[in-house]
Design a protein around this motif. Sequence first.
Motif, short mmCIF file in Angstrom:
data_model
loop_
_atom_site.label_atom_id
_atom_site.label_comp_id
_atom_site.label_asym_id
_atom_site.label_seq_id
_atom_site.Cartn_x
_atom_site.Cartn_y
_atom_site.Cartn_z
N THR A 36 0.85 -1.19 0.00
CA THR A 36 0.00 0.00 0.00
C THR A 36 0.89 1.24 0.00
O THR A 36 2.10 1.14 -0.16
N GLY A 37 0.30 2.40 0.20
CA GLY A 37 1.06 3.65 0.13
C GLY A 37 0.93 4.25 -1.27
O GLY A 37 0.23 3.70 -2.14
N SER A 38 1.61 5.36 -1.48
CA SER A 38 1.50 6.06 -2.77
C SER A 38 2.27 5.35 -3.87
O SER A 38 1.89 5.41 -5.05
N THR A 39 3.36 4.69 -3.50
CA THR A 39 4.29 4.17 -4.51
C THR A 39 3.65 3.22 -5.52
O THR A 39 3.90 3.37 -6.73
N PRO A 40 2.84 2.24 -5.09
CA PRO A 40 2.33 1.30 -6.10
C PRO A 40 1.19 1.85 -6.94
O PRO A 40 0.72 1.14 -7.85
N GLY A 134 7.30 -1.21 -1.61
CA GLY A 134 7.79 0.16 -1.56
C GLY A 134 8.93 0.19 -0.54
O GLY A 134 9.36 -0.84 -0.02
N ILE A 135 9.40 1.37 -0.24
CA ILE A 135 10.44 1.53 0.78
C ILE A 135 10.17 2.84 1.50
O ILE A 135 9.79 3.84 0.87
N GLY A 136 10.33 2.83 2.81
CA GLY A 136 10.15 4.07 3.56
C GLY A 136 11.37 4.96 3.44
O GLY A 136 12.48 4.51 3.11
N HIS A 140 12.47 1.40 5.75
CA HIS A 140 11.61 0.28 6.15
C HIS A 140 11.00 -0.40 4.92
O HIS A 140 10.83 0.22 3.87
N ARG A 169 -0.66 12.11 6.00
CA ARG A 169 -1.36 12.68 4.85
C ARG A 169 -2.59 11.85 4.47
O ARG A 169 -3.51 12.36 3.85
N PHE A 170 -2.57 10.58 4.83
CA PHE A 170 -3.73 9.73 4.55
C PHE A 170 -4.82 9.89 5.61
O PHE A 170 -5.90 9.31 5.50
N LYS A 205 13.21 9.46 -1.08
CA LYS A 205 13.61 8.06 -0.96
C LYS A 205 15.08 7.84 -1.34
O LYS A 205 15.57 6.71 -1.24
P1 PGA Z 1 4.86 5.44 0.23
O1 PGA Z 1 5.30 4.44 1.38
O2 PGA Z 1 4.68 4.59 -0.97
O3 PGA Z 1 3.56 6.01 0.67
O4 PGA Z 1 5.95 6.41 0.09
C1 PGA Z 1 6.19 3.41 1.05
C2 PGA Z 1 6.54 2.68 2.31
O5 PGA Z 1 6.53 3.31 3.38
O6 PGA Z 1 6.85 1.50 2.24
#
Ligand code: PGA
Length: 255
Positions: A36-40, A134-136, A140, A169-170, A205
């Motif tokens: 989940t998150g914005s990336t995908p 994704g990656i934080g 993470h 933001r969500f 990132k």
């Molecule tokens: P983001 O989060 O896609 O919303 O940036 C990615 C993640 O935290 O793994």
Amino acid sequence: MRVLVFSDADRAGAAAAAEIIAAFRDTPDGVLGVATGSTPEPLYARLRYAHATGALSLAAARAFALDEYVGLPAEHPQRYRNVLRAELVGDHRTGLRDTGLHTPDGLAADPHRAAADYDRDIRAAGGVDLQILGIGANGHIGFNEPGAATAGRTHVGALTEQTRRDNARFFGGELPRVPTHCITQGLGTICEARRILLLAFGARKAEAVRHLVAGEPTPAWPATVLQAHPSVTVFLDAAAAHSLGPDAAVEFVED
Ligand code: PGA
């Protein structure tokens, strides 16, 4: 680890989607690991388009989420089960069935037990064939924050302050509304996926990407555990790649 750099996130998402479309054309009942998150989002948009044009159906597939918030009400739009339903489930999305979508039970009376059950369910399904990650900004993956055990299984975790701020933001920008705990696949669980597609976009990132691709493996940057995985492809936009340096072994993909 193969590292591909694209001019923008949309092209990177399209390339990652093409891998998924090809894999599920060959194995329609495969197991997809979903993030989940914005990336995908650009990737999921491509999967929906592929479904609409007959190039993809996930009707026979199973999908396992990386993680879920603990304690969000069942109907909350940011509950990851609901986010993934909206992105992927149904004939107007990718064909994925609701019964084919698996998410940790963030409302279980005993979340620790729910985490262990979820880990067992992934194994019972035969494991994840293709994992989207994704990656934080702090490195993470899933909600495995810095310091997470490299062999960890699915578990209850606490979100760091940075991750809660990143995700505010969500939740209307209101930090107190962001859950404090989650159930997340552990790094050991994630690394059992047979293939991993990691996407990262934007300058925020870049430092995490530099550690992922070129840093020493360290729990301080959890994604570095992927350096030991035999099949990882990293899809970057130019901004996420900008700290890699001139000697990094990356492939620039022309438009
Ligand atoms: P983001 O989060 O896609 O919303 O940036 C990615 C993640 O935290 O793994």
